[in-house]
Motif scaffolding. Structure first.
Motif, PDB file in Angstrom:
ATOM      1  N   HIS A   1       0.848  -1.201   0.000  1.00 22.41           N
ATOM      2  CA  HIS A   1       0.000   0.000   0.000  1.00 22.41           C
ATOM      3  C   HIS A   1       0.877   1.241   0.000  1.00 22.41           C
ATOM      4  CE1 HIS A   1      -3.172   2.770   1.435  1.00 22.41           C
ATOM      5  NE2 HIS A   1      -3.989   1.898   0.895  1.00 22.41           N
ATOM      6  N   TYR A   2       0.385   2.314  -0.612  1.00 14.15           N
ATOM      7  CA  TYR A   2       1.179   3.543  -0.664  1.00 14.15           C
ATOM      8  C   TYR A   2       1.451   4.136   0.720  1.00 14.15           C
ATOM      9  CZ  TYR A   2      -3.060   6.351  -0.019  1.00 14.15           C
ATOM     10  OH  TYR A   2      -4.199   6.911   0.474  1.00 14.15           O
ATOM     11  N   CYS A   3       0.723   3.716   1.729  1.00 14.10           N
ATOM     12  CA  CYS A   3       0.975   4.200   3.095  1.00 14.10           C
ATOM     13  C   CYS A   3       2.378   3.823   3.574  1.00 14.10           C
ATOM     14  CB  CYS A   3      -0.070   3.656   4.064  1.00 14.10           C
ATOM     15  SG  CYS A   3      -1.653   4.481   3.915  1.00 14.10           S
ATOM     16  N   GLU A   4       2.995   2.819   2.955  1.00 15.24           N
ATOM     17  CA  GLU A   4       4.371   2.456   3.300  1.00 15.24           C
ATOM     18  C   GLU A   4       5.308   3.635   3.065  1.00 15.24           C
ATOM     19  OE1 GLU A   4       5.545  -1.233   1.278  1.00 15.24           O
ATOM     20  OE2 GLU A   4       3.419  -1.742   1.216  1.00 15.24           O
ATOM     21  N   VAL A   5       5.073   4.392   1.999  1.00 17.03           N
ATOM     22  CA  VAL A   5       5.885   5.576   1.700  1.00 17.03           C
ATOM     23  C   VAL A   5       5.666   6.625   2.784  1.00 17.03           C
ATOM     24  CG1 VAL A   5       6.352   7.410   0.024  1.00 17.03           C
ATOM     25  CG2 VAL A   5       5.792   5.109  -0.778  1.00 17.03           C
ATOM     26  N   MET A   6       4.409   6.839   3.157  1.00 18.19           N
ATOM     27  CA  MET A   6       4.109   7.824   4.203  1.00 18.19           C
ATOM     28  C   MET A   6       4.757   7.419   5.528  1.00 18.19           C
ATOM     29  SD  MET A   6       0.235   9.127   3.272  1.00 18.19           S
ATOM     30  CE  MET A   6      -0.571   7.745   3.989  1.00 18.19           C
ATOM     31  N   ASP A   7       4.798   6.116   5.825  1.00 17.43           N
ATOM     32  CA  ASP A   7       5.440   5.651   7.057  1.00 17.43           C
ATOM     33  C   ASP A   7       6.931   5.999   7.064  1.00 17.43           C
ATOM     34  OD1 ASP A   7       3.049   4.558   7.967  1.00 17.43           O
ATOM     35  OD2 ASP A   7       3.518   2.543   7.219  1.00 17.43           O
ATOM     36  N   ILE A   8       7.610   5.766   5.933  1.00 16.15           N
ATOM     37  CA  ILE A   8       9.047   6.059   5.832  1.00 16.15           C
ATOM     38  C   ILE A   8       9.302   7.557   5.989  1.00 16.15           C
ATOM     39  CG2 ILE A   8      10.998   6.133   4.215  1.00 16.15           C
ATOM     40  CD1 ILE A   8      10.666   3.373   5.235  1.00 16.15           C
ATOM     41  N   VAL A   9       8.530   8.372   5.267  1.00 14.77           N
ATOM     42  CA  VAL A   9       8.720   9.830   5.326  1.00 14.77           C
ATOM     43  C   VAL A   9       8.393  10.346   6.728  1.00 14.77           C
ATOM     44  CG1 VAL A   9       7.897  12.037   4.406  1.00 14.77           C
ATOM     45  CG2 VAL A   9       8.359  10.138   2.859  1.00 14.77           C
ATOM     46  N   ASP A  10       7.363   9.792   7.351  1.00 17.37           N
ATOM     47  CA  ASP A  10       6.989  10.169   8.716  1.00 17.37           C
ATOM     48  C   ASP A  10       8.152   9.917   9.676  1.00 17.37           C
ATOM     49  OD1 ASP A  10       5.310  10.978  10.799  1.00 17.37           O
ATOM     50  OD2 ASP A  10       4.457   8.981  11.077  1.00 17.37           O
ATOM     51  N   LYS A  11       8.713   8.719   9.636  1.00 16.93           N
ATOM     52  CA  LYS A  11       9.850   8.375  10.509  1.00 16.93           C
ATOM     53  C   LYS A  11      11.056   9.249  10.205  1.00 16.93           C
ATOM     54  CE  LYS A  11       8.464   3.558  10.915  1.00 16.93           C
ATOM     55  NZ  LYS A  11       8.714   2.207  10.417  1.00 16.93           N
ATOM     56  N   LEU A  12      11.280   9.531   8.928  1.00 21.07           N
ATOM     57  CA  LEU A  12      12.421  10.353   8.517  1.00 21.07           C
ATOM     58  C   LEU A  12      12.338  11.747   9.135  1.00 21.07           C
ATOM     59  CD1 LEU A  12      14.917  10.899   6.661  1.00 21.07           C
ATOM     60  CD2 LEU A  12      13.256  11.666   4.952  1.00 21.07           C
ATOM     61  N   PHE A  13      11.190  12.406   9.004  1.00 21.60           N
ATOM     62  CA  PHE A  13      11.069  13.763   9.515  1.00 21.60           C
ATOM     63  C   PHE A  13      11.098  13.819  11.040  1.00 21.60           C
ATOM     64  CE2 PHE A  13       9.980  14.846   5.199  1.00 21.60           C
ATOM     65  CZ  PHE A  13      10.585  16.083   5.078  1.00 21.60           C
ATOM     66  N   VAL A  14      10.453  12.876  11.710  1.00 17.77           N
ATOM     67  CA  VAL A  14      10.506  12.854  13.177  1.00 17.77           C
ATOM     68  C   VAL A  14      11.946  12.651  13.638  1.00 17.77           C
ATOM     69  CG1 VAL A  14       9.816  11.545  15.234  1.00 17.77           C
ATOM     70  CG2 VAL A  14       8.106  12.162  13.516  1.00 17.77           C
ATOM     71  N   THR A  15      12.683  11.758  12.974  1.00 20.34           N
ATOM     72  CA  THR A  15      14.090  11.529  13.317  1.00 20.34           C
ATOM     73  C   THR A  15      14.928  12.782  13.068  1.00 20.34           C
ATOM     74  OG1 THR A  15      13.856   9.181  12.800  1.00 20.34           O
ATOM     75  CG2 THR A  15      16.087  10.062  12.856  1.00 20.34           C
ATOM     76  N   MET A  16      14.693  13.452  11.931  1.00 20.77           N
ATOM     77  CA  MET A  16      15.444  14.689  11.640  1.00 20.77           C
ATOM     78  C   MET A  16      15.153  15.760  12.686  1.00 20.77           C
ATOM     79  SD  MET A  16      15.434  15.023   7.419  1.00 20.77           S
ATOM     80  CE  MET A  16      14.106  16.142   7.465  1.00 20.77           C
TER      81      MET A  16
END
Length: 129
Positions: free
Chosen positions: A43-58
């Protein structure tokens, strides 16, 4: 090409140059871009999960490792600390439509898009706390 080479997720960070006329002082013609390419397994939500984790980590990393720099910037340009959710708020299409109807009823739709987004963001942050 890296995705074809069986890499599941590829991040590209590099300079972006736009050769277009800008008529505002806020228009960036040079900036650093982040491009994420990944295979979607279900599902395309996999992309949103990665970007979500990326920005929170940054954001976490900036707050933890750049305290002195942030304090120096704040002395010259006062700002409020960045507020962000640990898990990004996600709305269904129906919820989006309902929110737009409410905003229209409250006459927020006549505001510039940036202000409408700000109202939506503040509402989302206050409702999630």
């Amino acid at each position: 090409m890296a995705i074809c080479g069986d890499f599941g997720c590829v991040f590209e960070i590099g300079p972006i140059f736009r050769a277009e006329d800008s008529f505002t002082h806020r228009h960036l013609c040079e900036f650093t871009g982040l491009d994420v390419e990944m295979e979607i397994k279900k599902h395309y939500c996999e992309v949103m999960d990665i970007v979500d984790k990326l920005f929170v980590t940054m954001f976490d990393s900036l707050n933890a490792s750049c305290k002195k720099e942030l304090e120096a910037i704040e002395r010259q340009y006062p700002f409020e600390p960045l507020k962000y959710l640990r898990k990004t708020l996600r709305l269904s299409f129906q919820e989006d439509v309902q929110m737009l109807k409410v905003l229209k009823a409250l006459h927020f739709i006549m505001l510039p898009v940036v202000e409408v987004c700000s109202v939506v963001r503040r509402t989302a942050l206050s409702n999630s706390a």
